[in-house]
Design an enzyme around this catalytic site. Structure first.
Site, PDB file in Angstrom:
ATOM      1  N   TRP A  16      -9.432  -3.689   9.214  1.00 43.54           N
ATOM      2  CA  TRP A  16      -8.029  -3.611   9.497  1.00 43.54           C
ATOM      3  C   TRP A  16      -9.105  -2.125  10.786  1.00 43.54           C
ATOM      4  O   TRP A  16      -9.759  -1.434  10.517  1.00 43.54           O
ATOM      5  CB  TRP A  16      -7.226  -1.614   8.472  1.00 43.54           C
ATOM      6  CG  TRP A  16      -6.103  -1.865   9.505  1.00 43.54           C
ATOM      7  CD1 TRP A  16      -5.073  -2.801   9.880  1.00 43.54           C
ATOM      8  CD2 TRP A  16      -5.987  -0.347   9.930  1.00 43.54           C
ATOM      9  NE1 TRP A  16      -4.222  -1.561  10.271  1.00 43.54           N
ATOM     10  CE2 TRP A  16      -5.025  -0.864  11.076  1.00 43.54           C
ATOM     11  CE3 TRP A  16      -6.717   0.428  10.412  1.00 43.54           C
ATOM     12  CZ2 TRP A  16      -4.618   1.094  11.521  1.00 43.54           C
ATOM     13  CZ3 TRP A  16      -6.860   1.529  11.338  1.00 43.54           C
ATOM     14  CH2 TRP A  16      -5.189   1.826  11.410  1.00 43.54           C
TER      15      TRP A  16
ATOM     16  N   ASP B 137      -8.217   2.592  -2.914  1.00 39.96           N
ATOM     17  CA  ASP B 137      -8.632   2.749  -1.537  1.00 39.96           C
ATOM     18  C   ASP B 137      -8.724   4.441  -1.077  1.00 39.96           C
ATOM     19  O   ASP B 137      -9.642   4.584  -1.280  1.00 39.96           O
ATOM     20  CB  ASP B 137      -7.801   2.336  -0.817  1.00 39.96           C
ATOM     21  CG  ASP B 137      -7.607   2.969   1.057  1.00 39.96           C
ATOM     22  OD1 ASP B 137      -9.021   3.162   1.612  1.00 39.96           O
ATOM     23  OD2 ASP B 137      -6.824   2.256   1.555  1.00 39.96           O
TER      24      ASP B 137
ATOM     25  N   ASP C 143       0.639  -1.126   0.000  1.00 36.46           N
ATOM     26  CA  ASP C 143      -0.318  -0.227   0.342  1.00 36.46           C
ATOM     27  C   ASP C 143       0.962   1.050  -0.153  1.00 36.46           C
ATOM     28  O   ASP C 143       1.487   1.855   1.329  1.00 36.46           O
ATOM     29  CB  ASP C 143      -1.068   0.115   0.937  1.00 36.46           C
ATOM     30  CG  ASP C 143      -1.913   1.121   0.879  1.00 36.46           C
ATOM     31  OD1 ASP C 143      -2.104   2.074   0.577  1.00 36.46           O
ATOM     32  OD2 ASP C 143      -2.636   1.246   1.994  1.00 36.46           O
TER      33      ASP C 143
ATOM     34  N   LYS D 140     -13.075   2.395   2.910  1.00 39.44           N
ATOM     35  CA  LYS D 140     -13.434   2.972   4.677  1.00 39.44           C
ATOM     36  C   LYS D 140     -14.366   3.700   5.094  1.00 39.44           C
ATOM     37  O   LYS D 140     -15.366   4.119   4.217  1.00 39.44           O
ATOM     38  CB  LYS D 140     -12.331   4.426   4.560  1.00 39.44           C
ATOM     39  CG  LYS D 140     -11.059   3.853   4.063  1.00 39.44           C
ATOM     40  CD  LYS D 140      -9.997   3.544   5.460  1.00 39.44           C
ATOM     41  CE  LYS D 140      -8.679   2.806   4.926  1.00 39.44           C
ATOM     42  NZ  LYS D 140      -8.286   2.119   3.884  1.00 39.44           N
TER      43      LYS D 140
ATOM     44  N   GLU E  37      -1.983  -1.924  -3.499  1.00 38.63           N
ATOM     45  CA  GLU E  37      -3.153  -1.433  -3.072  1.00 38.63           C
ATOM     46  C   GLU E  37      -2.765   0.936  -3.062  1.00 38.63           C
ATOM     47  O   GLU E  37      -1.678   1.164  -2.963  1.00 38.63           O
ATOM     48  CB  GLU E  37      -3.631  -1.268  -1.782  1.00 38.63           C
ATOM     49  CG  GLU E  37      -4.980  -0.483  -1.112  1.00 38.63           C
ATOM     50  CD  GLU E  37      -5.006  -1.153   0.176  1.00 38.63           C
ATOM     51  OE1 GLU E  37      -5.430  -2.085   0.256  1.00 38.63           O
ATOM     52  OE2 GLU E  37      -5.360   0.295   1.700  1.00 38.63           O
TER      53      GLU E  37
END
Ligand SMILES: [Mg+2]
Length: 368
Positions: free
Chosen positions: A320, A241, A193, A265, A218
């Site tokens: 996460w 993301d 990421d 998110k 990512e």
């Protein structure tokens, strides 16, 4: 189930084993905002929004509170019976600022669930599991240190690791990926990421240098155009993301075949309702996704786990939560924890938390 009061609290979350390092730099402490939604039936629902500093996304802690000061009065007297109606009321009050609206939306779901004696996951379609797989994000660091930590996390039970990359010479990231692969073996899912930190050319170079590894990239680049530019020459699956800012962008990206999955998110999407819609879009498009947030304490963590538990296991790429990096809990008994690579779904109604507001001191704003 009418809303009779909304209290806003500010709280500092120190990074316990700090700093947390991404391509944009280190983070030592986070400023989080909590909302307590009181109903006429005596129930109190909790929401939270905690931007990951002021540069991770177009969101910042003080901005959240100013937005909430506009939004909260508009919800007094409304019922939590329809979270979508609350969303419309908020949209009619303030354009954008999904990360602030999410705190109120989550608080409303918590209050609704508590009032009905149902978990939030039941309001989102029902649980398909009682524990979800967690993944761990390893900060940008020396390749040997990243490999050592990766091995430790796999020992703890994590089966998916995210390695932060970017913000330094590409060769060091390539070496770190090699070292981690050697340390954990092929059975652990590895995600690199870059948090938008690479140019398209560097993303391609990184991917091609690691072409033999079973990795996922990512959000290597900043913009949709840059992701599209890099995509044809990447050797690995590509996840979006930070660019997945709303459902419209997700639908477009999925329809164009731009990405193979999403890092979702909670507060960026605007709360639990949009997350459930994103879940269903991914299901229809055959794409995997995570259920996360940028940062936050037990409230954000509980909300992420509630929605994640409604995702088909073959579609869920992991969850996460910031808890491994935070000292203490808002609820010492029911606080959300990653243990042996999994996170248990809280069993109580609503989010499953029992929060004493006293711990946060006086509210920074109160609407009654
Ligand atoms: Mg990410």
């Amino acid at each position: 189930m009418k809303i009779t009061s909304i209290h806003l609290f500010q709280h500092d979350l120190p990074v316990a084993d700090g700093p947390y390092v991404m391509s944009s730099g280190p983070v030592w402490a986070l400023d989080t905002t909590l909302v307590a939604i009181g109903l006429e039936n005596g129930v109190v629902g909790w929401g939270e929004t905690c931007p990951l500093g002021p540069t991770y996304a177009p969101a910042h802690a003080k901005g959240a509170r100013v937005a909430l000061e506009l939004l909260a009065p508009a919800l007094i007297g409304a019922s939590v019976r329809s979270p979508r109606a609350l969303q419309r009321r908020m949209d009619a009050t303030l354009a954008g600022h999904a990360y602030a609206k999410a705190a109120l939306e989550v608080g409303a779901y918590d209050a609704l669930g508590q009032s009905l004696g149902l978990r939030v996951v039941d309001l989102l379609g029902g649980a398909v599991c009682e524990a979800v797989p967690a993944y761990f994000a390893i900060s940008v660091g020396a390749p040997d240190d990243m490999a050592r930590e990766a091995a430790e996390r796999v020992q703890e039970g994590y089966q998916r690791l995210q390695l932060k990359v970017g913000g330094r010479p590409l060769e060091v990231d390539i070496e770190a990926a090699h070292r981690v692969q050697e340390a954990v073996g092929p059975s652990v899912r590895l995600v690199l990421d870059a948090n938008r930190g690479l140019t398209p050319a560097d993303a391609v170079q990184l991917s091609q240098a690691l072409r033999d590894g079973a990795l996922t990239l990512e959000q290597p680049c900043c913009t949709l155009r840059e992701l599209a530019q890099a995509r044809p020459r990447l050797c690995h699956p590509l996840y979006m993301d930070e660019s997945a800012v709303d459902l419209a962008t997700m639908v477009s990206a999925a329809g164009q075949g731009l990405v193979d999955g999403f890092g979702l998110k909670l507060t960026r999407m605007g709360g639990l309702g949009p997350m459930a819609a994103a879940r269903d879009i991914c299901r229809a498009a055959g794409l995997r996704h995570t259920c996360d947030d940028s940062w936050g304490g037990d409230i954000v963590a509980a909300a992420c786990v509630q929605v994640a538990a409604s995702v088909a296991p073959e579609q869920l790429d992991g969850v996460w939560i910031a808890q491994p990096h935070i000292e203490g809990h808002y609820d010492a008994e029911n606080g959300v924890r990653a243990e042996e690579g999994h996170i248990k779904l809280p069993s109580g109604p609503g989010l499953g938390l029992n929060i004493d507001p006293e711990q946060f001191g006086a509210p920074v704003a109160a609407y009654d």
